[in-house]
Design a protein around this motif. Structure first.
Motif, PDB file in Angstrom:
ATOM      1  N   GLN A 110     -10.295  17.382  -6.125  1.00  0.00           N
ATOM      2  CA  GLN A 110     -11.752  17.403  -6.019  1.00  0.00           C
ATOM      3  C   GLN A 110     -12.416  17.612  -7.375  1.00  0.00           C
ATOM      4  O   GLN A 110     -13.584  17.288  -7.554  1.00  0.00           O
ATOM      5  N   MET A 111     -11.676  18.132  -8.344  1.00  0.00           N
ATOM      6  CA  MET A 111     -12.196  18.285  -9.704  1.00  0.00           C
ATOM      7  C   MET A 111     -12.192  16.966 -10.475  1.00  0.00           C
ATOM      8  O   MET A 111     -12.717  16.894 -11.588  1.00  0.00           O
ATOM      9  N   GLY A 112     -11.552  15.950  -9.909  1.00  0.00           N
ATOM     10  CA  GLY A 112     -11.509  14.653 -10.577  1.00  0.00           C
ATOM     11  C   GLY A 112     -10.243  14.385 -11.348  1.00  0.00           C
ATOM     12  O   GLY A 112     -10.157  13.392 -12.076  1.00  0.00           O
ATOM     13  N   GLU A 113      -9.219  15.224 -11.165  1.00  0.00           N
ATOM     14  CA  GLU A 113      -7.980  15.073 -11.916  1.00  0.00           C
ATOM     15  C   GLU A 113      -7.025  14.038 -11.317  1.00  0.00           C
ATOM     16  O   GLU A 113      -5.995  13.736 -11.922  1.00  0.00           O
ATOM     17  N   MET A 114      -7.359  13.501 -10.140  1.00  0.00           N
ATOM     18  CA  MET A 114      -6.513  12.492  -9.509  1.00  0.00           C
ATOM     19  C   MET A 114      -7.372  11.273  -9.159  1.00  0.00           C
ATOM     20  O   MET A 114      -7.598  10.949  -7.988  1.00  0.00           O
ATOM     21  N   PRO A 115      -7.879  10.558 -10.154  1.00  0.00           N
ATOM     22  CA  PRO A 115      -8.825   9.463  -9.900  1.00  0.00           C
ATOM     23  C   PRO A 115      -8.244   8.309  -9.106  1.00  0.00           C
ATOM     24  O   PRO A 115      -9.000   7.548  -8.502  1.00  0.00           O
ATOM     25  N   ALA A 116      -6.916   8.166  -9.084  1.00  0.00           N
ATOM     26  CA  ALA A 116      -6.309   7.110  -8.265  1.00  0.00           C
ATOM     27  C   ALA A 116      -6.474   7.416  -6.779  1.00  0.00           C
ATOM     28  O   ALA A 116      -6.398   6.509  -5.937  1.00  0.00           O
ATOM     29  N   VAL A 117      -6.707   8.667  -6.441  1.00  0.00           N
ATOM     30  CA  VAL A 117      -6.939   9.065  -5.043  1.00  0.00           C
ATOM     31  C   VAL A 117      -8.431   9.257  -4.791  1.00  0.00           C
ATOM     32  O   VAL A 117      -8.991   8.729  -3.826  1.00  0.00           O
TER      33      VAL A 117
ATOM     34  N   PRO B 204      -0.798  11.096  -1.021  1.00  0.00           N
ATOM     35  CA  PRO B 204      -0.897  10.764  -2.447  1.00  0.00           C
ATOM     36  C   PRO B 204      -1.241  11.952  -3.336  1.00  0.00           C
ATOM     37  O   PRO B 204      -0.867  11.984  -4.509  1.00  0.00           O
ATOM     38  N   ILE B 205      -1.949  12.954  -2.800  1.00  0.00           N
ATOM     39  CA  ILE B 205      -2.241  14.161  -3.574  1.00  0.00           C
ATOM     40  C   ILE B 205      -0.987  15.021  -3.729  1.00  0.00           C
ATOM     41  O   ILE B 205      -0.847  15.754  -4.706  1.00  0.00           O
ATOM     42  N   GLY B 206      -0.052  14.881  -2.785  1.00  0.00           N
ATOM     43  CA  GLY B 206       1.178  15.674  -2.825  1.00  0.00           C
ATOM     44  C   GLY B 206       1.148  16.895  -1.938  1.00  0.00           C
ATOM     45  O   GLY B 206       1.917  17.841  -2.131  1.00  0.00           O
ATOM     46  N   MET B 207       0.272  16.880  -0.918  1.00  0.00           N
ATOM     47  CA  MET B 207       0.096  18.022  -0.026  1.00  0.00           C
ATOM     48  C   MET B 207       1.103  17.938   1.124  1.00  0.00           C
ATOM     49  O   MET B 207       0.795  17.492   2.217  1.00  0.00           O
ATOM     50  N   THR B 208       2.307  18.412   0.882  1.00  0.00           N
ATOM     51  CA  THR B 208       3.401  18.223   1.832  1.00  0.00           C
ATOM     52  C   THR B 208       3.342  19.148   3.037  1.00  0.00           C
ATOM     53  O   THR B 208       3.992  18.883   4.052  1.00  0.00           O
TER      54      THR B 208
ATOM     55  N   GLN C 177       0.835  -1.207   0.000  1.00  0.00           N
ATOM     56  CA  GLN C 177       0.000   0.000   0.000  1.00  0.00           C
ATOM     57  C   GLN C 177       0.867   1.253   0.000  1.00  0.00           C
ATOM     58  O   GLN C 177       0.577   2.229  -0.699  1.00  0.00           O
ATOM     59  N   GLN C 178       1.953   1.217   0.794  1.00  0.00           N
ATOM     60  CA  GLN C 178       2.846   2.368   0.844  1.00  0.00           C
ATOM     61  C   GLN C 178       3.527   2.592  -0.501  1.00  0.00           C
ATOM     62  O   GLN C 178       3.658   3.724  -0.960  1.00  0.00           O
ATOM     63  N   ASP C 179       3.954   1.489  -1.124  1.00  0.00           N
ATOM     64  CA  ASP C 179       4.579   1.598  -2.446  1.00  0.00           C
ATOM     65  C   ASP C 179       3.611   2.171  -3.469  1.00  0.00           C
ATOM     66  O   ASP C 179       3.985   3.022  -4.288  1.00  0.00           O
ATOM     67  N   GLU C 180       2.356   1.699  -3.412  1.00  0.00           N
ATOM     68  CA  GLU C 180       1.345   2.189  -4.345  1.00  0.00           C
ATOM     69  C   GLU C 180       1.066   3.672  -4.109  1.00  0.00           C
ATOM     70  O   GLU C 180       0.928   4.450  -5.057  1.00  0.00           O
ATOM     71  N   ALA C 181       1.008   4.072  -2.818  1.00  0.00           N
ATOM     72  CA  ALA C 181       0.764   5.476  -2.494  1.00  0.00           C
ATOM     73  C   ALA C 181       1.893   6.361  -3.013  1.00  0.00           C
ATOM     74  O   ALA C 181       1.657   7.473  -3.505  1.00  0.00           O
ATOM     75  N   GLN C 182       3.134   5.866  -2.921  1.00  0.00           N
ATOM     76  CA  GLN C 182       4.271   6.625  -3.425  1.00  0.00           C
ATOM     77  C   GLN C 182       4.201   6.781  -4.940  1.00  0.00           C
ATOM     78  O   GLN C 182       4.502   7.844  -5.486  1.00  0.00           O
ATOM     79  N   LYS C 183       3.777   5.723  -5.626  1.00  0.00           N
ATOM     80  CA  LYS C 183       3.634   5.787  -7.082  1.00  0.00           C
ATOM     81  C   LYS C 183       2.575   6.814  -7.470  1.00  0.00           C
ATOM     82  O   LYS C 183       2.748   7.588  -8.418  1.00  0.00           O
TER      83      LYS C 183
END
Length: 443
Positions: free
Chosen positions: A293-300, A234-238, A29-35
């Motif tokens: 939230q606009m749907g541009e990150m469907p993996a999340v 996963p969104i990249g919100m550091t 799961q962590q590997d997938e989240a990093q990808k």
């Protein structure tokens, strides 16, 4: 002794093997989240190629003019067009008179925009089969007590859409007096219902934060840990966090201010109800949140999840009164799962506002055009609220209106109310924002 040692060693090997096998899913799961996070890095860059409808020179000019107003201290703005960030800029200071500039990296508080995070997180868990949105809320948050044992009839969905039957902002005053929100949630059962759950709408903070208990129970993590793992990372919100120490640990963070540029004392009151009003971040991360939230990150956030959380579950006619300066644009208003939605001059937009003493926030976007605006500022004025209307008017190429009230000579809506406090949300307690001085907070 040797045989016993051999058996003991064998058992140890088996135990270690089982432990490693148990760890594999988590590692995967962590590997997938990093990808996923790596794939989403492209959204963090500002794209001038995606610019279509917004006049950025005019926007920057308007924002610089706004910053000359006495009530303004610092402001950060992000704009998205066609699903890409097209504008990120800071204005003013992190602290009045300090000379420390607000930049796209300056961290502010989201206040009640945080509610959209809770609605998204709980619905994501529902998709995983860990929560049922139409099940009684008592199944997942037993610490929440409602009048007449209504926790057995109020559903998780009712909780996320403010339809649990309590009066508006129940016990916020006690939270601000320092009482433990978990104790307050248990005490809500001593009140009277204003309606049967699901039959009326009334904005909440104490009750709504039971959603953080739902997340913790379903994941075995703290609310912040779960949200960071499943959404923010996963969104990249550091820069996103949920505590006062995390806010002040940043190299650049905005101090809260009242009227006249007076710095206010920081308090942790609404960090104690993180699902209702506890998120911090810089403007870049809030803009990335809007892109997701606009749907541009469907993996999340997949399309079905977004459909659920943005759905118009209940009409909120009082919202039009609260935004009565903008009635030329706002035709109908609804509430979903931590999100508002509006008929904006014939277009469907999603949004929310937030306010905690010394901070304000807004988000508004069109999920079809994948365009919208976010803003964070560190003073109690509501004047920047007109920004979302000026940007969306550009997106839709509507006639210019001086929604920011910067130029008295500019054309206004025929029936526009122009009083400075016409959109004030704090005193009435029915909106998303509040000021200090004993007034409601984290609407």
């Amino acid at each position: 002794m040797q045989r016993a040692h051999k058996y003991g060693l064998g058992a140890f090997v088996l135990l270690m093997g089982a432990s490693l096998l148990a760890m594999r899913p988590e590692t995967a799961q962590q590997d997938e989240a990093q990808k996923v996070a790596q794939a989403n890095l492209k959204f963090a860059a500002v794209s001038t190629a995606a610019r279509r409808d917004v006049d950025y020179a005019l926007l920057d000019q308007r924002l610089q003019q706004l910053m000359t107003k006495p009530a303004m201290v610092g402001l950060a703005v992000g704009v998205v067009e066609n699903g890409r960030i097209t504008f990120l800029r800071g204005y003013g200071e992190t602290l009045e008179g300090s000379g420390q500039p607000v930049t796209p990296e300056t961290v502010f508080r989201w206040a009640s925009i945080s509610k959209g995070v809770a609605g998204t997180m709980v619905t994501k868990l529902a998709q995983q089969g860990k929560v049922q949105l139409d099940a009684p809320v008592v199944n997942y948050a037993p610490g929440l007590k409602l009048p007449a044992q209504a926790e057995y009839s109020a559903t998780v969905g009712h909780l996320l859409s403010h339809r649990v039957g309590l009066y508006r902002n129940a016990y916020d005053n006690k939270l601000e007096e320092g009482m433990d929100p978990h104790i307050l949630r248990q005490s809500l059962g001593q009140l009277n219902l204003t309606c049967a759950p699901g039959t009326c709408w009334s904005y909440q903070n104490i009750a709504f934060d039971a959603s953080s208990d739902i997340v913790a129970d379903a994941t075995g993590q703290t609310y912040e840990q779960a949200v960071k793992q499943h959404l923010f990372n996963p969104i990249g919100m550091t820069s996103a966090s949920m505590s006062l120490p995390a806010l002040t640990a940043n190299r650049s963070w905005a101090r809260p201010h009242g009227t006249g540029g007076r710095e206010l004392r920081l308090v942790d009151t609404y960090y104690k109800v993180p699902a209702a009003g506890g998120v911090n971040s810089n403007i870049k991360d809030l803009t990335l949140w809007m892109v997701a939230q606009m749907g541009e990150m469907p993996a999340v956030l997949d399309p079905q999840l977004l459909k659920i959380i943005h759905a118009p579950y209940v009409k909120t006619p009082g919202e039009r009164m609260r935004l009565r300066k903008f009635l030329e644009r706002i035709k109908t208003a609804w509430y979903g799962y931590g999100w508002r939605s509006y008929n904006y001059a014939g277009h469907r937009v999603i949004g929310h506002r937030g306010g905690i003493n010394g901070y304000r926030a807004l988000i508004m976007f069109d999920p079809q055009k994948k365009s919208g605006v976010v803003a964070l500022w560190n003073s109690n004025t509501n004047q920047p609220g007109g920004l979302e209307f000026e940007v969306m008017d550009m997106v839709y190429r509507l006639p210019f209106r001086d929604w920011l009230e910067l130029d008295s000579r500019a054309p206004r809506s025929p029936g526009q109310v122009v009083a400075a406090n016409a959109e004030t949300e704090s005193e009435s307690g029915n909106g998303d924002a509040a000021g200090g001085g004993g007034r409601r907070a984290s609407r």
